[in-house]
Design an enzyme around this catalytic site. Sequence first.
Site, mmCIF file in Angstrom:
data_model
loop_
_atom_site.group_PDB
_atom_site.id
_atom_site.type_symbol
_atom_site.label_atom_id
_atom_site.label_comp_id
_atom_site.label_asym_id
_atom_site.label_seq_id
_atom_site.Cartn_x
_atom_site.Cartn_y
_atom_site.Cartn_z
ATOM 1 N N CYS A 133 1.820 -3.879 2.916
ATOM 2 C CA CYS A 133 2.774 -3.729 3.754
ATOM 3 C C CYS A 133 3.983 -4.489 3.623
ATOM 4 O O CYS A 133 5.235 -4.104 3.889
ATOM 5 C CB CYS A 133 2.743 -3.514 5.160
ATOM 6 S SG CYS A 133 2.299 -5.076 6.108
ATOM 7 N N CYS A 190 9.864 -7.501 11.545
ATOM 8 C CA CYS A 190 9.301 -8.902 11.282
ATOM 9 C C CYS A 190 9.164 -9.920 12.308
ATOM 10 O O CYS A 190 8.492 -10.624 12.531
ATOM 11 C CB CYS A 190 10.658 -9.374 10.243
ATOM 12 S SG CYS A 190 10.580 -8.524 8.661
#
Lengths: 133, 390
Positions: free
Chosen positions: A34, A104
């Site tokens: 990913c 993130c």
Amino acid sequence: MQYSERVLDHFQHPRNVGEIPDASGVGTVGNAKCGDIMQMFLKISDDEIVEDVKFKTFGCGAAIATSSMATELIKGKPLSEVEKLTNEAVVEALEGLPPVKIHCSVLAQEAVQAAIADYRAKKQQKEEAQKTE
Amino acid sequence: MHVYLDNAATTKVLPEVIEAMIPYYSEFYGNPSSFHSFARDAHKGLDDARRTVAKCLNAANPSEIYFTGGGSEGDNMILRGVAQAYRKKGNHIITSKIEHHAILHTLQELEDKGLATVTYLDVDENGLVDPEAVRAAIRPETILVSVMMANNEVGTIEPVKEIGAICREAGVLFHTDAVQAIGHIPVDVQDMNIDLLTLTAHKFHGPKGVGAVYIRKGVRVPAMITGGGQENKKRAGTENVPGIVGLAKALEIQTENLGANMAKMTALRDKLIAGVEERIKTVHLNGHRTQRLPNNVNFGIRYIESESILLMLDLQGVAASSGSACTSGSLDPSHVLLAMGISHEEANGSLRMTLSEFTTEEEIDYVLEILPPIVQRLRDMSPIYPKGGE
């Protein structure tokens, strides 16, 4: 897509990069497929203060900046406080992130949590080992 | 130092091109469809441009050139138009897995609407389509084969002439998206057995928002944009005369200088490739080593992620990209690299640097100087980089 000055600063000059060989807890989250992997190393004192923290990250600019900021936010803090670290706090400290990069900050929060969980599991193991002795 | 190595995304407009365009804003601004001298001047600009483009592509007749609003529009017009015009013959279209999204997303929509059945051909590890695979995929109901002339991400040049010959033999129309190829490699629509071709000006130092399609005489492509009868009723809307004049001027210049530009860019490209391979361990050149656009360099750099490399390069004045500009900001790895059998992990670390004839040797030296430490710094930060290097 534009990063804030703070994000660029933490990307260019990441704080606390590296590993802690005798870490009290290590957390690894994400996968290369990913596009992001974060690894957090915590050194926790007997009175449960995060004495030291280091990270290693494979990922984009935001992944590196959020990891760096997360280490700054938790270094020297009591574990009880570190546990409550949210991804929003990381985003806020970085003066915002582009919407596609919010994940993130979630990863940074999860990396810290995973390192704490690892510390707890190790601690429990040690206590049980002491009991049986 | 400011180094622009993203010429596959777009290029700078040549000063001669801008100069050629200006009178069509300030003096010959008439609507080409009107009936007066202003219109005649504008119309002459259009006619001259059409002749120039036809000549550069070696089209049999200028009437086979139609101006559009760019590459994506051209691809849409041709795919949707052919699917509609030839539906009595069939609805099967053959393409490759590494086409631009202007092709792939349009075909996907035609499939979703039940207007086409699509075969997506595999490519080899270098990104090449096998012409024999095209032959094998052709069915009685096949109406169109669409394979790009050169890939925008990895620069691989497809065997278009061979594919075109197979299509012609089978009586199937052949379209090629030549957006990345025009102005960079020789193109001859007659010699290459091309029935339909898409191009856009801004990839060869022309202005943005203007393109053209070649539609061989006799091939039916109805209008996608309807209204006035412009472009022989195939594309309504007042013509972007300055843009079209600029497109033709840019193509004329690039065709004239093609040989010299190709030689210059190929030398710099190969210097950059060799330099990266020499200075950085565990890199992989994506795309074909020789059957490759003269301006394209694309590396897979292991253990690190593209965006962080791009950001570091940008902070030091170098503009590059990961894959196509259209996908930056997207989190999915490149469909082109995945189709070439490159793993998700490696596809996440791709770096594309695309040159122009304005790229200098000093610029390449600068990139070769700053890139290795950037890669090392990011690798040292990466948890998947083997300890102590390779």
